[in-house]
Design an enzyme around this catalytic site. Structure first.
Site, PDB file in Angstrom:
ATOM      1  N   GLN A  46       0.820  -1.218   0.000  1.00 11.21           N
ATOM      2  CA  GLN A  46       0.000   0.000   0.000  1.00 11.21           C
ATOM      3  C   GLN A  46       0.853   1.267   0.000  1.00 11.21           C
ATOM      4  O   GLN A  46       0.327   2.352  -0.278  1.00 11.21           O
ATOM      5  CB  GLN A  46      -0.951   0.004   1.197  1.00 11.21           C
ATOM      6  CG  GLN A  46      -1.979  -1.115   1.131  1.00 11.21           C
ATOM      7  CD  GLN A  46      -2.933  -1.056   2.305  1.00 11.21           C
ATOM      8  OE1 GLN A  46      -2.664  -1.618   3.355  1.00 11.21           O
ATOM      9  NE2 GLN A  46      -4.045  -0.343   2.147  1.00 11.21           N
ATOM     10  N   CYS A  95     -10.661   0.450   3.457  1.00  8.54           N
ATOM     11  CA  CYS A  95      -9.265   0.216   3.061  1.00  8.54           C
ATOM     12  C   CYS A  95      -8.656   1.527   2.594  1.00  8.54           C
ATOM     13  O   CYS A  95      -9.274   2.253   1.814  1.00  8.54           O
ATOM     14  CB  CYS A  95      -9.226  -0.817   1.933  1.00  8.54           C
ATOM     15  SG  CYS A  95      -7.552  -1.200   1.391  1.00  8.54           S
ATOM     16  N   HIS A 137      -7.674  -9.293   6.054  1.00 10.92           N
ATOM     17  CA  HIS A 137      -7.685  -8.133   5.152  1.00 10.92           C
ATOM     18  C   HIS A 137      -6.249  -7.708   4.824  1.00 10.92           C
ATOM     19  O   HIS A 137      -5.898  -7.517   3.658  1.00 10.92           O
ATOM     20  CB  HIS A 137      -8.462  -6.989   5.815  1.00 10.92           C
ATOM     21  CG  HIS A 137      -8.488  -5.723   5.010  1.00 10.92           C
ATOM     22  ND1 HIS A 137      -9.648  -5.168   4.524  1.00 10.92           N
ATOM     23  CD2 HIS A 137      -7.482  -4.893   4.606  1.00 10.92           C
ATOM     24  CE1 HIS A 137      -9.347  -4.062   3.844  1.00 10.92           C
ATOM     25  NE2 HIS A 137      -8.036  -3.874   3.890  1.00 10.92           N
ATOM     26  N   GLU A 138      -5.415  -7.576   5.861  1.00 10.97           N
ATOM     27  CA  GLU A 138      -4.038  -7.101   5.632  1.00 10.97           C
ATOM     28  C   GLU A 138      -3.210  -8.137   4.880  1.00 10.97           C
ATOM     29  O   GLU A 138      -2.447  -7.793   3.978  1.00 10.97           O
ATOM     30  CB  GLU A 138      -3.364  -6.726   6.951  1.00 10.97           C
ATOM     31  CG  GLU A 138      -4.027  -5.563   7.688  1.00 10.97           C
ATOM     32  CD  GLU A 138      -4.265  -4.337   6.819  1.00 10.97           C
ATOM     33  OE1 GLU A 138      -3.472  -4.090   5.890  1.00 10.97           O
ATOM     34  OE2 GLU A 138      -5.262  -3.638   7.053  1.00 10.97           O
ATOM     35  N   HIS A 141      -3.562  -8.234   1.163  1.00 10.05           N
ATOM     36  CA  HIS A 141      -2.777  -7.246   0.402  1.00 10.05           C
ATOM     37  C   HIS A 141      -1.447  -7.832  -0.075  1.00 10.05           C
ATOM     38  O   HIS A 141      -0.932  -7.452  -1.130  1.00 10.05           O
ATOM     39  CB  HIS A 141      -2.480  -6.018   1.271  1.00 10.05           C
ATOM     40  CG  HIS A 141      -3.608  -5.042   1.358  1.00 10.05           C
ATOM     41  ND1 HIS A 141      -4.106  -4.377   0.257  1.00 10.05           N
ATOM     42  CD2 HIS A 141      -4.329  -4.589   2.424  1.00 10.05           C
ATOM     43  CE1 HIS A 141      -5.080  -3.563   0.641  1.00 10.05           C
ATOM     44  NE2 HIS A 141      -5.242  -3.669   1.950  1.00 10.05           N
TER      45      HIS A 141
HETATM   46 ZN    ZN Z   1      -6.670  -2.606   2.919  1.00  6.90          ZN
END
Ligand code: ZN
Length: 172
Positions: A46, A95, A137-138, A141
């Site tokens: 990210q 997010c 969720h993390e 990624h």
């Molecule tokens: Zn996210």
């Protein structure tokens, strides 16, 4: 969303680099970016670093995600997830890479995470409930996945303002 770095498999972080200035700078960037955005987790892709590192810090309550168990700030290097119970529950997720939106995603609620910590030590933890959702969720990624890929029902994707106006109260 749309940047290719978010859609690639991140590479495992080299253990010999843990503790170097480059590593510490990356952790500082992750922590600061997460805090600036008011997030509860952030993965290295990210911030345009396709390596397998995520940070998570969940306040006990009062965030936009409501009341839940606190998770102290943690650094998760090369994490591997094992689903201990496939039974799912759903939460509205947001997010930092999909700004302005919230979406309802169902995920398993009992998982184990095996990872390396910032001291280069192998660790393992069990996550349940909302915490299990945050980890999934993390870690998604790091595999090039976003929560929008996991919406079971596309009508349960909302702008944050509409979520607050039309959804949040009904879900309580
Ligand atoms: Zn996210």
């Amino acid at each position: 969303m749309g940047h290719p770095v978010l859609r690639q498999n991140s590479t495992p972080y080299l253990r010999e680099n843990i503790g170097t200035a480059e590593f510490l700078n990356l952790i500082t960037d992750l922590k600061d970016t997460m805090a600036d955005a008011g997030g509860i987790g952030l993965a290295a892709p990210q911030i345009n670093e396709p390596v397998q590192i995520a940070v998570i810090e969940v306040p006990a309550s009062g965030s936009r995600y409501g009341d839940h168990q606190a998770v102290p700030f943690g650094i998760y290097i090369n994490p591997v997830i094992t689903i201990l119970n496939p039974e799912t529950a759903g939460y509205w997720e947001g997010c930092l890479s999909v700004p302005g939106l919230m979406g309802y995603v169902e995920r398993p609620q009992h998982v184990r995470i095996d990872f390396i910590d910032e001291h280069n030590t192998e660790q393992s933890l069990i996550a349940e409930g909302f915490t299990a959702t945050v980890f999934q969720h993390e870690l998604d990624h790091l595999a090039g996945k976003l929560y929008v890929d996991r919406l079971a029902d596309s009508t349960r994707l909302a702008y944050t303002e509409e979520y607050a106006e039309f959804v949040a109260d009904d879900e309580e």
